[in-house]
Design a protein around this motif. Structure first.
Motif, PDB file in Angstrom:
ATOM      1  N   ILE A  48      35.868  36.709   9.701  1.00 58.71           N
ATOM      2  CA  ILE A  48      36.611  36.118  10.815  1.00 58.71           C
ATOM      3  C   ILE A  48      35.660  36.064  12.008  1.00 58.71           C
ATOM      4  N   ILE A  49      35.689  34.967  12.747  1.00 61.27           N
ATOM      5  CA  ILE A  49      34.789  34.823  13.901  1.00 61.27           C
ATOM      6  C   ILE A  49      35.475  35.342  15.164  1.00 61.27           C
ATOM      7  N   LEU A  50      34.794  36.222  15.878  1.00 59.42           N
ATOM      8  CA  LEU A  50      35.271  36.708  17.169  1.00 59.42           C
ATOM      9  C   LEU A  50      34.486  35.997  18.264  1.00 59.42           C
ATOM     10  N   SER A  51      35.203  35.380  19.201  1.00 59.56           N
ATOM     11  CA  SER A  51      34.548  34.699  20.317  1.00 59.56           C
ATOM     12  C   SER A  51      35.168  35.124  21.637  1.00 59.56           C
ATOM     13  N   GLN A  52      34.455  34.867  22.702  1.00 53.20           N
ATOM     14  CA  GLN A  52      34.915  35.223  24.049  1.00 53.20           C
ATOM     15  C   GLN A  52      35.061  33.951  24.872  1.00 53.20           C
ATOM     16  N   LEU A  53      36.187  33.822  25.602  1.00 53.79           N
ATOM     17  CA  LEU A  53      36.406  32.671  26.463  1.00 53.79           C
ATOM     18  C   LEU A  53      35.515  32.801  27.691  1.00 53.79           C
ATOM     19  N   THR A  54      34.632  31.829  27.898  1.00 54.56           N
ATOM     20  CA  THR A  54      33.688  31.910  29.015  1.00 54.56           C
ATOM     21  C   THR A  54      34.044  30.977  30.166  1.00 54.56           C
ATOM     22  N   ASN A  55      34.809  29.917  29.876  1.00 60.14           N
ATOM     23  CA  ASN A  55      35.217  28.990  30.936  1.00 60.14           C
ATOM     24  C   ASN A  55      36.570  28.399  30.576  1.00 60.14           C
ATOM     25  N   ILE A  56      37.603  28.777  31.321  1.00 59.48           N
ATOM     26  CA  ILE A  56      38.960  28.352  30.996  1.00 59.48           C
ATOM     27  C   ILE A  56      39.156  26.858  31.214  1.00 59.48           C
ATOM     28  N   GLN A  57      38.543  26.293  32.252  1.00 60.34           N
ATOM     29  CA  GLN A  57      38.780  24.892  32.577  1.00 60.34           C
ATOM     30  C   GLN A  57      38.155  23.947  31.558  1.00 60.34           C
ATOM     31  N   THR A  58      36.980  24.288  31.062  1.00 61.18           N
ATOM     32  CA  THR A  58      36.310  23.444  30.074  1.00 61.18           C
ATOM     33  C   THR A  58      36.492  23.955  28.650  1.00 61.18           C
ATOM     34  N   ILE A  96      39.232  37.659  27.676  1.00 60.84           N
ATOM     35  CA  ILE A  96      40.035  36.915  26.720  1.00 60.84           C
ATOM     36  C   ILE A  96      39.163  36.612  25.512  1.00 60.84           C
ATOM     37  N   TYR A  97      39.613  37.069  24.357  1.00 59.71           N
ATOM     38  CA  TYR A  97      38.879  36.871  23.119  1.00 59.71           C
ATOM     39  C   TYR A  97      39.724  36.059  22.138  1.00 59.71           C
ATOM     40  N   ILE A 141      45.150  41.567  32.120  1.00 58.63           N
ATOM     41  CA  ILE A 141      44.024  40.719  31.738  1.00 58.63           C
ATOM     42  C   ILE A 141      44.522  39.327  31.354  1.00 58.63           C
ATOM     43  N   ALA A 142      45.765  39.237  30.893  1.00 53.52           N
ATOM     44  CA  ALA A 142      46.354  37.974  30.445  1.00 53.52           C
ATOM     45  C   ALA A 142      46.499  36.952  31.563  1.00 53.52           C
ATOM     46  N   ILE A 143      46.328  37.357  32.797  1.00 52.20           N
ATOM     47  CA  ILE A 143      46.445  36.434  33.925  1.00 52.20           C
ATOM     48  C   ILE A 143      45.353  35.366  33.890  1.00 52.20           C
ATOM     49  N   TYR A 144      44.160  35.718  33.435  1.00 48.88           N
ATOM     50  CA  TYR A 144      43.042  34.775  33.492  1.00 48.88           C
ATOM     51  C   TYR A 144      43.336  33.419  32.843  1.00 48.88           C
ATOM     52  N   PRO A 145      43.808  33.353  31.582  1.00 55.19           N
ATOM     53  CA  PRO A 145      44.046  32.026  30.998  1.00 55.19           C
ATOM     54  C   PRO A 145      45.160  31.226  31.678  1.00 55.19           C
ATOM     55  N   THR A 146      46.047  31.909  32.393  1.00 51.85           N
ATOM     56  CA  THR A 146      47.116  31.182  33.104  1.00 51.85           C
ATOM     57  C   THR A 146      46.547  30.369  34.266  1.00 51.85           C
ATOM     58  N   SER A 147      45.361  30.721  34.724  1.00 48.60           N
ATOM     59  CA  SER A 147      44.771  30.050  35.896  1.00 48.60           C
ATOM     60  C   SER A 147      44.470  28.581  35.640  1.00 48.60           C
ATOM     61  N   LEU A 148      44.471  28.177  34.374  1.00 47.03           N
ATOM     62  CA  LEU A 148      44.241  26.776  34.035  1.00 47.03           C
ATOM     63  C   LEU A 148      45.294  25.879  34.672  1.00 47.03           C
ATOM     64  N   ARG A 149      46.502  26.415  34.861  1.00 45.27           N
ATOM     65  CA  ARG A 149      47.605  25.599  35.380  1.00 45.27           C
ATOM     66  C   ARG A 149      48.011  25.982  36.805  1.00 45.27           C
ATOM     67  N   TRP A 150      47.124  26.612  37.528  1.00 48.09           N
ATOM     68  CA  TRP A 150      47.408  26.931  38.923  1.00 48.09           C
ATOM     69  C   TRP A 150      47.243  25.679  39.778  1.00 48.09           C
ATOM     70  N   THR A 191      37.341  38.546  36.929  1.00 49.03           N
ATOM     71  CA  THR A 191      37.771  38.711  38.322  1.00 49.03           C
ATOM     72  C   THR A 191      37.025  37.711  39.198  1.00 49.03           C
ATOM     73  N   LYS A 192      35.732  37.596  38.959  1.00 45.21           N
ATOM     74  CA  LYS A 192      34.925  36.637  39.697  1.00 45.21           C
ATOM     75  C   LYS A 192      35.409  35.215  39.436  1.00 45.21           C
ATOM     76  N   LYS A 193      35.760  34.910  38.189  1.00 41.44           N
ATOM     77  CA  LYS A 193      36.219  33.572  37.828  1.00 41.44           C
ATOM     78  C   LYS A 193      37.562  33.245  38.484  1.00 41.44           C
ATOM     79  N   LEU A 194      38.427  34.250  38.617  1.00 39.73           N
ATOM     80  CA  LEU A 194      39.711  34.026  39.273  1.00 39.73           C
ATOM     81  C   LEU A 194      39.516  33.704  40.758  1.00 39.73           C
ATOM     82  N   PHE A 195      38.580  34.393  41.397  1.00 42.16           N
ATOM     83  CA  PHE A 195      38.272  34.089  42.797  1.00 42.16           C
ATOM     84  C   PHE A 195      37.660  32.688  42.922  1.00 42.16           C
ATOM     85  N   GLU A 196      36.841  32.305  41.947  1.00 40.91           N
ATOM     86  CA  GLU A 196      36.265  30.959  41.953  1.00 40.91           C
ATOM     87  C   GLU A 196      37.364  29.913  41.832  1.00 40.91           C
TER      88      GLU A 196
END
Length: 372
Positions: free
Chosen positions: A43-53, A80-81, A187-196, A221-226
């Protein structure tokens, strides 16, 4: 020769050392599980690096034995993995430090995930999002489909298209309320930022500040501020920086070159039905106020030039129209956090934002008042 007792003590010592190392490393978690009828051997494990793209980075491949069991320990910070199986089935996981995520099931369609309150919150959010979207938006789209089959009056369909756009804004507000009331500093807040959106900026800013107090040094945290900074760029009172994009003749048209009193920046696409329906309203506004100082700068998020040009002709979009044909990867789209269509921004002659995301009758009334 090492005695059995000595060997036993060495195993105990190794185990204690491993636990000691793990406890000192705050950023550790475990992923394990058993999926009975799984045909995959990894199984492949990956990390989300950019929610918008939607960019991901592959972290590891988890080995799966013949009985469908897998187990791995990771020393990675909360993020987010995702676990991806060979049939492209993907499970998104919101993982905080010290969690042991367990995945159990007879097949990929019937999995039980436990051990992570953050992942559960993410699943709850997704369930709520889909329900809200179905109630407020999909239901309207279905009504439009039925009316089209019945060849109903176009005015009735146009009204429903406007309602669809208005309901989508309500949908986004409901998502913000869910985050505020249910998710805390997960931590689940990060992917929700796509629809802010910028309309909820004060609430979202507080959510991010609270998140930082719990997770001060995380990458997300840095990405949420961005994300908050991007939303500030499209909030009322902010000033739009110059936009340079090619028109249908591949001529670069600068937003700063427009010398009108007011300019509507219209993000749209040929494949967006509400955008196409709004063309009629924009046409009427343009005819009425062009000579009084009103301009439209249409930014298409199309990827197909032929379809874009066809839509321009069919909808009689005679104002300034530009596109790089890169869809949502268009530079200005990412710079201004455009994630849904139609989206519009109204600026004055100095480039100051005076309104955002107003459509239908509300847009008509707003423009009329500007030129009273």
């Amino acid at each position: 020769m090492i005695s059995k007792n000595h060997h036993y003590y060495l195993l105990i010592l190794s185990f204690l050392i491993l636990i000691g190392c793990t406890s000192k490393n705050d950023n550790s978690f475990i992923i394990s599980g058993t999926i009975s009828n799984l045909e995959d051997d990894f199984i492949i494990l990956s990390q989300l690096t950019n929610i918008q793209t939607n960019e991901n980075r592959v972290i590891d491949t988890l080995k799966v034995n013949k009985r469908g069991k897998f187990n791995a320990v990771y020393f990675l910070e909360p993020n987010i993995y995702a676990l991806t199986f060979t049939n492209n089935k993907t499970i998104q996981l919101a993982i905080d430090k010290g969690q042991h995520i367990k995945i159990v099931g007879n097949d990929l369609e019937n999995l039980k995930i436990s051990g992570s309150v953050d992942t559960q919150l993410l699943m709850d959010y997704e369930a709520f999002r889909k329900k809200s979207l179905k109630t407020l938006v999909t239901s309207i789209r279905n009504k439009i489909k039925n009316l089209k089959k019945e060849q109903s009056n176009e005015n009735e369909i146009a009204k429903l298209r406007t309602l669809e756009v208005e309901n989508y804004k309500i949908h986004l507000n409901q998502l913000t309320e869910f985050i505020q009331e249910k998710m805390g500093t997960s931590i689940a807040i990060y992917p929700t930022s796509l629809r802010w959106n910028s309309e909820n900026l004060p609430i979202l800013n507080k959510i991010v500040l609270d998140f930082e107090s719990t997770h001060p040094n995380l990458a997300i945290t840095k990405k949420l501020f961005e994300r908050i900074e991007l939303l500030k760029k499209t909030s009322i009172g902010a000033t739009i920086s110059n936009i340079k994009m090619p028109n249908e003749l591949n001529q670069i048209i600068q937003l700063d070159s427009i010398k009108s009193k007011y300019t509507l920046i219209d993000f749209w696409a040929s494949w967006c039905p509400p955008c196409r329906t709004e063309s009629n309203l924009l046409n009427n506004l343009y005819k009425s106020y062009k000579n009084k100082g009103f301009e439209i700068y249409g930014i298409s998020l199309d990827t197909n030039k032929e379809r874009w040009l066809k839509a321009l002709k069919n909808d009689n979009r005679t104002w300034i129209n530009v596109s790089t044909l890169e869809g949502f990867k268009t530079k200005v789209s990412t710079e201004y956090a455009i994630t849904s269509l139609p989206t519009n921004i109204i600026i004055d002659s100095e480039g100051k934002i005076i309104a955002t995301n107003i459509h239908g009758e509300q847009l008509k009334e707003f423009i009329e008042k500007l030129f009273e």
